[in-house]
Motif scaffolding. Structure first.
Motif, PDB file in Angstrom:
ATOM      1  N   GLU A 120       0.856  -1.195   0.000  1.00 45.52           N
ATOM      2  CA  GLU A 120       0.000   0.000   0.000  1.00 45.52           C
ATOM      3  C   GLU A 120       0.891   1.244   0.000  1.00 45.52           C
ATOM      4  O   GLU A 120       1.097   1.840  -1.029  1.00 45.52           O
ATOM      5  CB  GLU A 120      -0.946   0.003   1.196  1.00 45.52           C
ATOM      6  N   GLN A 157      -4.057  -6.493  -1.618  1.00 46.13           N
ATOM      7  CA  GLN A 157      -4.403  -5.750  -2.834  1.00 46.13           C
ATOM      8  C   GLN A 157      -3.789  -6.306  -4.115  1.00 46.13           C
ATOM      9  O   GLN A 157      -4.491  -6.640  -5.061  1.00 46.13           O
ATOM     10  CB  GLN A 157      -3.982  -4.290  -2.663  1.00 46.13           C
ATOM     11  N   LYS A 200      -5.009  -9.884  -4.951  1.00 48.05           N
ATOM     12  CA  LYS A 200      -6.399  -9.956  -5.423  1.00 48.05           C
ATOM     13  C   LYS A 200      -6.399  -9.658  -6.911  1.00 48.05           C
ATOM     14  O   LYS A 200      -7.092 -10.291  -7.708  1.00 48.05           O
ATOM     15  CB  LYS A 200      -7.272  -8.888  -4.756  1.00 48.05           C
ATOM     16  N   ARG A 228      -0.177  -3.149   9.592  1.00 51.63           N
ATOM     17  CA  ARG A 228       0.109  -1.730   9.329  1.00 51.63           C
ATOM     18  C   ARG A 228       1.027  -1.178  10.421  1.00 51.63           C
ATOM     19  O   ARG A 228       0.654  -1.190  11.598  1.00 51.63           O
ATOM     20  CB  ARG A 228      -1.181  -0.901   9.316  1.00 51.63           C
ATOM     21  N   GLU A 269       1.541   1.559  11.776  1.00 57.56           N
ATOM     22  CA  GLU A 269       1.052   2.911  12.055  1.00 57.56           C
ATOM     23  C   GLU A 269       1.124   3.148  13.543  1.00 57.56           C
ATOM     24  O   GLU A 269       0.553   2.370  14.305  1.00 57.56           O
ATOM     25  CB  GLU A 269      -0.434   3.009  11.668  1.00 57.56           C
ATOM     26  N   ALA A 307      -5.334  -0.553  14.652  1.00 62.80           N
ATOM     27  CA  ALA A 307      -4.526  -1.634  15.204  1.00 62.80           C
ATOM     28  C   ALA A 307      -3.364  -1.849  14.241  1.00 62.80           C
ATOM     29  O   ALA A 307      -3.442  -1.459  13.068  1.00 62.80           O
ATOM     30  CB  ALA A 307      -5.365  -2.900  15.309  1.00 62.80           C
ATOM     31  N   TYR A 362      -3.299   2.687  -7.762  1.00 61.17           N
ATOM     32  CA  TYR A 362      -3.964   1.607  -8.519  1.00 61.17           C
ATOM     33  C   TYR A 362      -5.447   1.886  -8.782  1.00 61.17           C
ATOM     34  O   TYR A 362      -6.107   1.133  -9.482  1.00 61.17           O
ATOM     35  CB  TYR A 362      -3.785   0.248  -7.812  1.00 61.17           C
ATOM     36  N   GLU A 369     -15.010   4.992   9.009  1.00 61.99           N
ATOM     37  CA  GLU A 369     -14.738   4.315   7.730  1.00 61.99           C
ATOM     38  C   GLU A 369     -14.592   2.813   7.951  1.00 61.99           C
ATOM     39  O   GLU A 369     -13.836   2.376   8.812  1.00 61.99           O
ATOM     40  CB  GLU A 369     -13.431   4.869   7.149  1.00 61.99           C
ATOM     41  N   ILE A 370     -15.324   2.037   7.164  1.00 61.48           N
ATOM     42  CA  ILE A 370     -15.183   0.581   7.258  1.00 61.48           C
ATOM     43  C   ILE A 370     -14.593  -0.016   5.983  1.00 61.48           C
ATOM     44  O   ILE A 370     -14.107  -1.139   5.988  1.00 61.48           O
ATOM     45  CB  ILE A 370     -16.526  -0.124   7.589  1.00 61.48           C
ATOM     46  N   SER A 386     -12.566   0.802   1.929  1.00 61.75           N
ATOM     47  CA  SER A 386     -12.136   1.540   0.737  1.00 61.75           C
ATOM     48  C   SER A 386     -12.298   0.601  -0.436  1.00 61.75           C
ATOM     49  O   SER A 386     -12.018  -0.598  -0.303  1.00 61.75           O
ATOM     50  CB  SER A 386     -10.658   1.914   0.813  1.00 61.75           C
ATOM     51  N   ARG A 424     -10.118  -0.630 -10.550  1.00 57.80           N
ATOM     52  CA  ARG A 424      -8.659  -0.564 -10.623  1.00 57.80           C
ATOM     53  C   ARG A 424      -8.245  -0.178 -12.037  1.00 57.80           C
ATOM     54  O   ARG A 424      -8.969  -0.461 -12.990  1.00 57.80           O
ATOM     55  CB  ARG A 424      -8.027  -1.917 -10.281  1.00 57.80           C
TER      56      ARG A 424
HETATM   57  P1  AMO Z   1      -7.610   0.632   3.391  1.00 60.49           P
HETATM   58  O1  AMO Z   1      -6.200   0.959   3.697  1.00 60.49           O
HETATM   59  O2  AMO Z   1      -8.588   1.752   3.442  1.00 60.49           O
HETATM   60  O3  AMO Z   1      -7.756   0.018   1.921  1.00 60.49           O
HETATM   61  O4  AMO Z   1      -8.098  -0.536   4.360  1.00 60.49           O
HETATM   62  C1  AMO Z   1      -9.343  -1.164   4.183  1.00 60.49           C
HETATM   63  C2  AMO Z   1     -10.126  -1.198   5.489  1.00 60.49           C
HETATM   64  O5  AMO Z   1      -9.355  -1.829   6.497  1.00 60.49           O
HETATM   65  C3  AMO Z   1      -9.639  -1.241   7.753  1.00 60.49           C
HETATM   66  N1  AMO Z   1      -8.400  -0.678   8.330  1.00 60.49           N
HETATM   67  C4  AMO Z   1      -8.013  -0.827   9.606  1.00 60.49           C
HETATM   68  N2  AMO Z   1      -8.584  -1.466  10.646  1.00 60.49           N
HETATM   69  C5  AMO Z   1      -7.937  -1.436  11.829  1.00 60.49           C
HETATM   70  N3  AMO Z   1      -6.741  -0.849  12.027  1.00 60.49           N
HETATM   71  C6  AMO Z   1      -6.119  -0.191  11.014  1.00 60.49           C
HETATM   72  N4  AMO Z   1      -4.919   0.378  11.232  1.00 60.49           N
HETATM   73  C7  AMO Z   1      -6.764  -0.158   9.734  1.00 60.49           C
HETATM   74  N5  AMO Z   1      -6.432   0.370   8.530  1.00 60.49           N
HETATM   75  C8  AMO Z   1      -7.440   0.044   7.706  1.00 60.49           C
HETATM   76  C9  AMO Z   1     -10.669  -0.170   7.525  1.00 60.49           C
HETATM   77  C10 AMO Z   1     -10.436   0.160   6.061  1.00 60.49           C
HETATM   78  O6  AMO Z   1     -11.575   0.736   5.477  1.00 60.49           O
HETATM   79  N6  AMO Z   1      -6.338  -2.171  -0.576  1.00 60.49           N
HETATM   80  C11 AMO Z   1      -7.343  -1.289  -0.042  1.00 60.49           C
HETATM   81  C12 AMO Z   1      -8.731  -1.898  -0.138  1.00 60.49           C
HETATM   82  C13 AMO Z   1      -9.238  -2.025  -1.548  1.00 60.49           C
HETATM   83  O7  AMO Z   1      -9.236  -1.011  -2.288  1.00 60.49           O
HETATM   84  O8  AMO Z   1      -9.656  -3.123  -1.920  1.00 60.49           O
HETATM   85  C14 AMO Z   1      -7.010  -1.010   1.433  1.00 60.49           C
HETATM   86  O9  AMO Z   1      -6.287  -1.715   2.082  1.00 60.49           O
HETATM   87  O10 AMO Z   1     -11.936  -0.744   7.727  1.00 60.49           O
END
Ligand code: AMO
Length: 430
Positions: free
Chosen positions: A161, A183, A186, A205, A207, A215, A336, A355-356, A358, A362
């Motif tokens: 990512e 990603q 898939k 992640r 982060e 998380a 992408y 947000e749940i 994205s 593509r």
């Molecule tokens: P994105 O980075 O928005 O998109 O992640 C998709 C979903 O994963 C959840 N999420 C998290 N949950 C908990 N802790 C985190 N640190 C965290 N980060 C993200 C959220 C988020 O909406 N590849 C794209 C998806 C795609 O386009 O198919 C992606 O990873 O619910």
């Protein structure tokens, strides 16, 4: 004798039950023990005079010890727990428990230190019963719609990512990374001609976020499918899948959710279509209605505050808990995503202000994809991925859904409680 789960006990039968000691009242002539297994609770009533040998065993039992009890299940209207009690003939102590180190109202970090004890309550086991129903509803839905379940690697050679949020690990003589998303794989499955795939798997992640929704390891429910017309096909599938899942959770668990978490978390099966707004429209409305002004630098994306306010807005304008958000700025979205006239062909889905998901159509055309990557300064790093699009690839799109986020929003808890074992910047144990 075979063990019977407590919820399945029928009065008038001989039973063998096993579980934790939830409550113990050890009187002079009688003892009352409440036993708990995953299915429920039942009272065991011992008349000491009739079984002095069992009375001696009961004297050794402490709260939360694990016991097995054989006896007769009998109906008794005076017993509060379901009107049934067990008159024991045999008691076996499987494991003696020390005094518990935490209580349900202890601080969350102490609870996480002893997570296995924390999870013993009915309230907390519901989290995982609910999660099981969610994933099995998603699976049932997708299998009925011709999806294949696949498993992509989690140890990978390049960031999937953004390079900044990736965990690096040593891999023999070199480096590897933990996958931040399935990603690229898939999409590889689309280039392989699988047409429709999904995966439910860990996502990593790096982060350093200390929020109620972040998380460092979470469970992603990801899918991708081919031959779409545009990204609204992806939104329509997600809407349909979520509605199906919410209906199932409603039918099976709404009463438990309301009883244990409160009326405000009653499951609302959404009406369709879900509302859709652009980022700019949301900013306009929340400025007008709630006086929120977005900082100039954040304009093409939704800030966390705007995300929360969009829930209020979705309720006011549409009487809905969900909101699809479109029209993000290209600079704020991954390379992408397909672009049309510079606008990324993607969306986020917000539920109850968080947000749940994205998702997007593509970019499946090799040249355009390489150009998008170059624009973001990604060249060599993603070369292995751009190769997937050189030998024929159908148009496609998909989304990623955070399972832990969904779980926490269902019950109004934080992600620390929604994960079986939370992983964050300061937490690697247990
Ligand atoms: P994105 O980075 O928005 O998109 O992640 C998709 C979903 O994963 C959840 N999420 C998290 N949950 C908990 N802790 C985190 N640190 C965290 N980060 C993200 C959220 C988020 O909406 N590849 C794209 C998806 C795609 O386009 O198919 C992606 O990873 O619910």
């Amino acid at each position: 004798m075979e063990r019977t789960r407590i919820a399945k006990i029928v009065p008038g039968t001989d039973v063998r039950i096993s579980g934790f000691v939830e409550n113990l009242r050890n009187k002079r002539t009688m003892a009352f023990i409440v036993i708990r297994d995953i299915s429920g609770k039942i009272q065991v009533t011992l008349v000491k005079e009739e079984h002095p040998e069992l009375a001696e065993i009961v004297d050794q039992i402490t709260l939360d010890s694990v016991v097995t009890i054989e006896g007769k299940a009998v109906a008794n209207d005076y017993v509060k727990l379901g009107g049934i009690e067990i008159l024991p003939e045999k008691i076996i102590i499987e494991s003696i428990a020390d005094a518990l180190p935490i209580a349900p109202d202890s601080a969350i970090d102490s609870r996480l230190d002893y997570r296995w004890v924390d999870l013993r309550t009915e309230k907390n086991t519901l989290i995982f019963k609910l999660q099981t129903e969610m994933t099995s509803a998603f699976r049932d839905y997708l299998l009925a719609h011709d999806f294949l379940e696949f498993h992509s690697p989690k140890i990978i050679g390049a960031a999937s990512e953004s390079g900044a949020e990736v965990f690096k690990l040593s891999y023999f003589d070199g480096d590897a990374y933990l996958a931040q998303s399935p990603q690229f794989y898939k999409q590889m499955a689309m280039a392989a001609g699988f047409e429709r795939v999904f995966e439910c798997a860990p996502v990593f992640r790096a982060e350093k976020s200390y929020t109620r929704k972040h998380a460092t390891e979470f469970t992603g429910f990801d899918l991708e499918f081919s031959y779409i017309n545009d990204f609204t096909d992806v939104m329509a599938l997600e809407e349909d899948m979520l509605t199906y899942m919410l209906q199932r959770v409603h039918d099976k668990f709404n009463d438990d959710i309301v009883r244990l978490y409160g009326e405000e978390y009653a499951v609302v099966v959404p009406t369709r279509p879900f509302p859709i707004m652009t980022v700019a429209q949301i900013y306009d409305e929340i400025e007008k209605r709630y006086g929120y002004t977005v900082p100039e630098s954040e304009k093409g994306d939704l800030t966390t505050d705007a995300e929360h306010l969009s829930y209020k807005l979705a309720k006011e304008l549409y009487g809905h808990e969900f909101m699809f958000v479109v029209g993000y700025d290209g600079a704020k979205r991954p390379f992408y995503h397909m672009r049309k006239d510079g606008v990324p062909q993607g969306f986020d889905l917000i539920w109850r202000g968080t947000e749940i998901t994205s998702g997007s159509q593509r970019e499946h055309r090799y040249k355009e994809l390489c150009a998008n990557a170059a624009e973001k300064g990604l060249g060599k790093d993603v070369q292995f991925y751009t190769e997937f699009f050189r030998y024929g690839c159908p148009p496609h799109g998909g989304f990623g859904l955070g399972l832990d986020r969904l779980t926490m929003l269902f019950l109004g808890i934080t992600i620390k409680e929604a994960e079986f074992v939370f992983r964050g910047p300061d937490r690697l144990n247990p």
